[in-house]
Design a protein around this motif. Structure first.
Motif, PDB file in Angstrom:
ATOM      1  N   LEU A 146       0.827  -1.206   0.000  1.00 15.81           N
ATOM      2  CA  LEU A 146       0.000   0.000   0.000  1.00 15.81           C
ATOM      3  C   LEU A 146       0.865   1.260   0.000  1.00 15.81           C
ATOM      4  CD1 LEU A 146      -2.810   1.331   0.243  1.00 15.81           C
ATOM      5  CD2 LEU A 146      -2.508   1.244   2.727  1.00 15.81           C
ATOM      6  N   ILE A 147       1.902   1.279   0.824  1.00 21.65           N
ATOM      7  CA  ILE A 147       2.784   2.459   0.898  1.00 21.65           C
ATOM      8  C   ILE A 147       3.367   2.781  -0.478  1.00 21.65           C
ATOM      9  CG2 ILE A 147       4.998   3.296   1.783  1.00 21.65           C
ATOM     10  CD1 ILE A 147       4.337   1.857   4.424  1.00 21.65           C
ATOM     11  N   LEU A 148       3.850   1.771  -1.190  1.00 20.30           N
ATOM     12  CA  LEU A 148       4.444   2.002  -2.506  1.00 20.30           C
ATOM     13  C   LEU A 148       3.405   2.457  -3.519  1.00 20.30           C
ATOM     14  CD1 LEU A 148       6.964  -0.981  -2.729  1.00 20.30           C
ATOM     15  CD2 LEU A 148       7.512   1.440  -2.518  1.00 20.30           C
ATOM     16  N   LEU A 149       2.220   1.854  -3.493  1.00 18.63           N
ATOM     17  CA  LEU A 149       1.177   2.222  -4.455  1.00 18.63           C
ATOM     18  C   LEU A 149       0.686   3.651  -4.240  1.00 18.63           C
ATOM     19  CD1 LEU A 149      -0.819  -1.135  -4.511  1.00 18.63           C
ATOM     20  CD2 LEU A 149       0.258  -0.051  -6.494  1.00 18.63           C
ATOM     21  N   VAL A 150       0.614   4.069  -2.975  1.00 19.67           N
ATOM     22  CA  VAL A 150       0.116   5.417  -2.674  1.00 19.67           C
ATOM     23  C   VAL A 150       1.182   6.472  -2.933  1.00 19.67           C
ATOM     24  CG1 VAL A 150      -0.676   6.953  -0.825  1.00 19.67           C
ATOM     25  CG2 VAL A 150      -1.625   4.653  -1.018  1.00 19.67           C
ATOM     26  N   THR A 151       2.397   6.220  -2.503  1.00 18.14           N
ATOM     27  CA  THR A 151       3.424   7.272  -2.521  1.00 18.14           C
ATOM     28  C   THR A 151       4.164   7.385  -3.848  1.00 18.14           C
ATOM     29  OG1 THR A 151       5.047   5.754  -1.547  1.00 18.14           O
ATOM     30  CG2 THR A 151       3.770   7.138  -0.026  1.00 18.14           C
ATOM     31  N   ILE A 152       4.162   6.316  -4.657  1.00 15.31           N
ATOM     32  CA  ILE A 152       4.792   6.375  -5.981  1.00 15.31           C
ATOM     33  C   ILE A 152       3.703   6.101  -7.015  1.00 15.31           C
ATOM     34  CG2 ILE A 152       6.640   5.508  -7.468  1.00 15.31           C
ATOM     35  CD1 ILE A 152       8.104   4.528  -5.015  1.00 15.31           C
ATOM     36  N   PRO A 153       3.020   7.136  -7.495  1.00 16.32           N
ATOM     37  CA  PRO A 153       1.888   6.931  -8.410  1.00 16.32           C
ATOM     38  C   PRO A 153       2.238   6.085  -9.635  1.00 16.32           C
ATOM     39  CG  PRO A 153       1.938   9.206  -7.662  1.00 16.32           C
ATOM     40  CD  PRO A 153       3.208   8.567  -7.165  1.00 16.32           C
ATOM     41  N   ALA A 154       3.468   6.211 -10.133  1.00 10.20           N
ATOM     42  CA  ALA A 154       3.870   5.459 -11.325  1.00 10.20           C
ATOM     43  C   ALA A 154       4.067   3.978 -11.033  1.00 10.20           C
ATOM     44  CB  ALA A 154       5.153   6.053 -11.904  1.00 10.20           C
ATOM     45  N   PHE A 155       4.071   3.611  -9.741  1.00 12.69           N
ATOM     46  CA  PHE A 155       4.346   2.214  -9.378  1.00 12.69           C
ATOM     47  C   PHE A 155       3.319   1.274  -9.995  1.00 12.69           C
ATOM     48  CE2 PHE A 155       4.572  -1.516  -6.639  1.00 12.69           C
ATOM     49  CZ  PHE A 155       5.950  -1.688  -6.507  1.00 12.69           C
ATOM     50  N   LYS A 156       2.059   1.735 -10.047  1.00 14.51           N
ATOM     51  CA  LYS A 156       1.004   0.862 -10.577  1.00 14.51           C
ATOM     52  C   LYS A 156       1.224   0.530 -12.051  1.00 14.51           C
ATOM     53  CE  LYS A 156      -2.201   4.617 -11.777  1.00 14.51           C
ATOM     54  NZ  LYS A 156      -1.247   5.689 -11.463  1.00 14.51           N
ATOM     55  N   ASP A 157       1.967   1.387 -12.774  1.00 11.20           N
ATOM     56  CA  ASP A 157       2.216   1.156 -14.188  1.00 11.20           C
ATOM     57  C   ASP A 157       3.162  -0.011 -14.437  1.00 11.20           C
ATOM     58  OD1 ASP A 157       0.608   3.358 -14.729  1.00 11.20           O
ATOM     59  OD2 ASP A 157       2.298   4.766 -14.689  1.00 11.20           O
ATOM     60  N   LEU A 158       3.846  -0.457 -13.383  1.00 13.85           N
ATOM     61  CA  LEU A 158       4.731  -1.615 -13.531  1.00 13.85           C
ATOM     62  C   LEU A 158       3.943  -2.894 -13.786  1.00 13.85           C
ATOM     63  CD1 LEU A 158       7.265  -1.026 -10.592  1.00 13.85           C
ATOM     64  CD2 LEU A 158       7.661  -0.634 -13.028  1.00 13.85           C
ATOM     65  N   GLY A 159       2.650  -2.890 -13.375  1.00 11.63           N
ATOM     66  CA  GLY A 159       1.857  -4.105 -13.451  1.00 11.63           C
ATOM     67  C   GLY A 159       2.034  -4.926 -12.196  1.00 11.63           C
ATOM     68  N   SER A 160       1.064  -5.778 -11.929  1.00 13.70           N
ATOM     69  CA  SER A 160       1.087  -6.538 -10.676  1.00 13.70           C
ATOM     70  C   SER A 160       2.248  -7.512 -10.609  1.00 13.70           C
ATOM     71  CB  SER A 160      -0.245  -7.283 -10.481  1.00 13.70           C
ATOM     72  OG  SER A 160      -0.461  -8.204 -11.545  1.00 13.70           O
ATOM     73  N   GLY A 161       2.704  -8.035 -11.749  1.00 10.85           N
ATOM     74  CA  GLY A 161       3.802  -9.000 -11.741  1.00 10.85           C
ATOM     75  C   GLY A 161       5.107  -8.377 -11.291  1.00 10.85           C
ATOM     76  N   LEU A 162       5.590  -7.395 -12.059  1.00 11.75           N
ATOM     77  CA  LEU A 162       6.849  -6.733 -11.715  1.00 11.75           C
ATOM     78  C   LEU A 162       6.703  -5.949 -10.416  1.00 11.75           C
ATOM     79  CD1 LEU A 162       9.740  -6.072 -12.491  1.00 11.75           C
ATOM     80  CD2 LEU A 162       8.872  -4.183 -13.904  1.00 11.75           C
ATOM     81  N   GLY A 163       5.541  -5.336 -10.212  1.00 13.55           N
ATOM     82  CA  GLY A 163       5.301  -4.589  -8.980  1.00 13.55           C
ATOM     83  C   GLY A 163       5.387  -5.474  -7.756  1.00 13.55           C
ATOM     84  N   SER A 164       4.796  -6.668  -7.840  1.00 12.55           N
ATOM     85  CA  SER A 164       4.825  -7.596  -6.706  1.00 12.55           C
ATOM     86  C   SER A 164       6.244  -8.052  -6.395  1.00 12.55           C
ATOM     87  CB  SER A 164       3.952  -8.822  -7.005  1.00 12.55           C
ATOM     88  OG  SER A 164       2.604  -8.444  -7.205  1.00 12.55           O
ATOM     89  N   ILE A 165       7.046  -8.263  -7.436  1.00 10.70           N
ATOM     90  CA  ILE A 165       8.444  -8.667  -7.232  1.00 10.70           C
ATOM     91  C   ILE A 165       9.209  -7.558  -6.514  1.00 10.70           C
ATOM     92  CG2 ILE A 165      10.628  -9.143  -8.419  1.00 10.70           C
ATOM     93  CD1 ILE A 165       8.971 -10.598 -10.576  1.00 10.70           C
ATOM     94  N   LEU A 166       8.986  -6.310  -6.928  1.00 11.87           N
ATOM     95  CA  LEU A 166       9.689  -5.191  -6.297  1.00 11.87           C
ATOM     96  C   LEU A 166       9.252  -5.022  -4.843  1.00 11.87           C
ATOM     97  CD1 LEU A 166      11.823  -3.141  -6.976  1.00 11.87           C
ATOM     98  CD2 LEU A 166      10.048  -1.584  -7.787  1.00 11.87           C
ATOM     99  N   ILE A 167       7.950  -5.179  -4.590  1.00 14.04           N
ATOM    100  CA  ILE A 167       7.448  -5.138  -3.208  1.00 14.04           C
ATOM    101  C   ILE A 167       8.120  -6.233  -2.391  1.00 14.04           C
ATOM    102  CG2 ILE A 167       5.425  -5.442  -1.717  1.00 14.04           C
ATOM    103  CD1 ILE A 167       3.755  -4.363  -4.135  1.00 14.04           C
ATOM    104  N   GLY A 168       8.199  -7.424  -2.969  1.00 14.65           N
ATOM    105  CA  GLY A 168       8.806  -8.553  -2.278  1.00 14.65           C
ATOM    106  C   GLY A 168      10.272  -8.327  -1.971  1.00 14.65           C
ATOM    107  N   LEU A 169      11.009  -7.747  -2.904  1.00 12.92           N
ATOM    108  CA  LEU A 169      12.431  -7.464  -2.670  1.00 12.92           C
ATOM    109  C   LEU A 169      12.600  -6.465  -1.529  1.00 12.92           C
ATOM    110  CD1 LEU A 169      13.770  -7.206  -6.341  1.00 12.92           C
ATOM    111  CD2 LEU A 169      14.042  -9.115  -4.747  1.00 12.92           C
ATOM    112  N   LEU A 170      11.717  -5.454  -1.478  1.00 20.93           N
ATOM    113  CA  LEU A 170      11.791  -4.476  -0.390  1.00 20.93           C
ATOM    114  C   LEU A 170      11.439  -5.131   0.946  1.00 20.93           C
ATOM    115  CD1 LEU A 170      12.244  -1.580   0.523  1.00 20.93           C
ATOM    116  CD2 LEU A 170       9.856  -1.079  -0.063  1.00 20.93           C
ATOM    117  N   CYS A 171      10.391  -5.966   0.940  1.00 21.48           N
ATOM    118  CA  CYS A 171      10.009  -6.682   2.165  1.00 21.48           C
ATOM    119  C   CYS A 171      11.144  -7.577   2.647  1.00 21.48           C
ATOM    120  CB  CYS A 171       8.762  -7.548   1.911  1.00 21.48           C
ATOM    121  SG  CYS A 171       7.216  -6.645   1.690  1.00 21.48           S
TER     122      CYS A 171
END
Length: 484
Positions: A146-171
């Motif tokens: 949620l933090i990434l989706l709200v604070t980086i508006p362009a994050f959603k443009d990555l798509g759920s696949g690449l976006g989920s991987i980036l979220i996972g790497l940060l986690c």
């Protein structure tokens, strides 16, 4: 493409089945008997479904109160509690970014295996700990998504696949690095217990371990103080959560009054008060206790799937990472400090929270914060345990109180920043005030550059820890350094 679409729609976007699949694969890798693999899959999947029932119940119970508060006072309210926060994060993601509904579950898997990789490469990364507290990982993955989706508006443009991987790497980076910070403090507390903390207070534990000796003397500890016996009732989660919910929601409902709670134009969902069938005071009691019911249901579901998830994780870590430190629930540390410390931390942290809530009201905050059981107990209990060990009761008092203040003050900031006032909850634990609220602002103003800076900051921490260690082999073994 048909297989991928099926997997995406039926597994990745259905967290219950995705968690079940993780357990299934983990048990197969551990060469469990087929019946045990099947049973583990069922328990994990059904447990997550029970969690969903509890989350849904919290939403339907809380929404009428939110609607009434917004109608009467034009303010939003949020419970600072990871279970309320999990529900709020999932609901907001589902409404605003439906393609990311399964992101947290995917990030959980990516983050866990990235944590394994960081430990496997510990001669390079200097990370020694594997975070295996599954239910905490679920909560944090949703909040970080949620933090990434709200604070980086362009994050959603990555798509759920690449976006989920980036979220996972940060986690995974946060889980590995933050738990690694607790090795020495926990070894000191437990006398070489051989585990680290993987919960919601790792940064706080590191800070407390460093600052507590400057605030008091460890010889003047909590064992020398006498506490009132009635505080022992708060050892019971049901009693503690029901009491807190009655205290806060009872007060709110009394202020709102029976007229607004029985107005069908305001209370469009949940339970509408019917004065012909129930006394208003009994309605208050029932509503407050209903929160405790759904929290209990949610926690039971969490326990079911986490028991299986943790077994799968521990098996993988034992096979792949011998010699690593498991990062476990913070409650494991409570038995090594003063017996009075957990309740003492709870009481002083609660006082800090209440004072800050009053100040929010006095200064006209647009967000009303309601304290939750998990942060007020587990965060402040942990802080008191570690602080008392290093700086006695004075350090425990000061640091638990400060924690309570920060939980409410920065919780209000986070609720406003992330737009959670209409969803009724935020994570609330001390690590999700500091460092995650500052991280969120770095993401907001720095975008992907800010995200890169946070990765660099986190990965630099174990490097600094290692550089400061005089005995390098002792660092890897988790042995205390001469200066410790």
């Amino acid at each position: 493409m048909g297989i991928l679409q099926f997997f995406s729609q039926n597994i990745l976007q259905k967290p219950a089945f995705f968690v079940g699949l993780i357990v299934l694969i983990g048990y197969i890798l551990l060469k469990k008997k087929p019946q045990d693999v099947f049973a583990g899959f069922i328990k994990a999947t059904v447990g997550y479904m029970i969690l969903d029932v509890g989350s849904g119940g919290l939403v339907t119970t809380f929404r009428p109160i939110l609607a009434a508060l917004n109608t009467k006072f034009h303010i939003g309210a949020a419970v600072i509690d990871p279970y309320f926060g999990l529900t709020a994060a999932n609901e907001k993601i589902a409404e605003e970014w439906p393609s990311f509904v399964g992101a947290a579950a995917t990030a959980l898997l990516v983050g866990f295996f990235f944590n394994i990789l960081l430990v496997a490469l510990r001669k390079i990364t200097k990370v020694r700990t594997l975070f295996i507290t599954g239910h905490i990982m679920v909560q944090q993955a949703a909040t970080i998504a949620l933090i990434l989706l709200v604070t980086i508006p362009a994050f959603k443009d990555l798509g759920s696949g690449l976006g989920s991987i980036l979220i996972g790497l940060l986690c995974g980076t946060y889980w590995a690095v933050s738990s690694n910070m607790t090795v020495e403090p926990t070894q000191r507390l437990t006398g070489g217990g051989g585990f680290a903390i993987g919960h919601q207070q790792q940064f706080a534990i590191w800070f407390v371990d460093k600052i507590a000796p400057k605030l008091g003397k460890k010889e003047e500890n909590l064992d020398d103080l006498k506490l009132p016996g009635f505080l022992n009732i708060f050892h019971d989660t049901v009693v503690a959560s029901a009491t807190l919910m009655l205290f806060f929601f009872g007060a709110i409902l009394l202020v709102l009054g029976p007229d607004i709670m029985s107005d069908p134009e305001v209370i469009t969902s949940g339970t509408l008060f019917d004065p012909t069938k129930q006394n208003f005071y009994m309605y208050i009691l029932q509503t407050a206790f209903t929160f405790s019911v759904y929290i209990f249901i949610l926690m039971q579901g969490v326990r079911m799937f986490v028991a299986e998830l943790t077994n799968a994780f521990q098996g993988i870590s034992a096979k792949l990472l011998p010699g690593s430190f498991p990062a476990v629930d913070v409650a494991a540390a409570f038995g090594f400090g003063s017996a009075a410390a957990p309740l003492f931390g709870f009481a002083t942290g609660l006082i800090g929270q209440l004072i800050t809530i009053v100040l929010l009201i006095v200064f006209g905050s647009p967000v009303f914060i309601i304290t939750g059981f998990v942060p007020v107990f587990f965060d402040n209990a942990a802080i008191a345990v570690y602080a008392d060990k290093r700086g006695g009761w004075k350090a425990a008092v000061i640091l638990s109180f400060i924690s309570g203040v920060l939980q409410v003050a920065l919780g209000a900031v986070a609720v406003s920043l992330l737009g959670l006032a209409s969803y009724g909850g935020y994570h609330g634990n001390i690590d999700f005030e500091i460092p995650w609220v500052p991280f969120a602002y770095i993401f907001q103003y720095g975008g992907y550059i800010g995200l890169a800076l946070v990765f660099i900051f986190l990965l630099a921490i174990p490097q600094i820890q290692f550089a400061k260690a005089k005995d390098k082999e002792a660092y890897y073994a988790g042995q205390l350094q001469p200066e410790d």
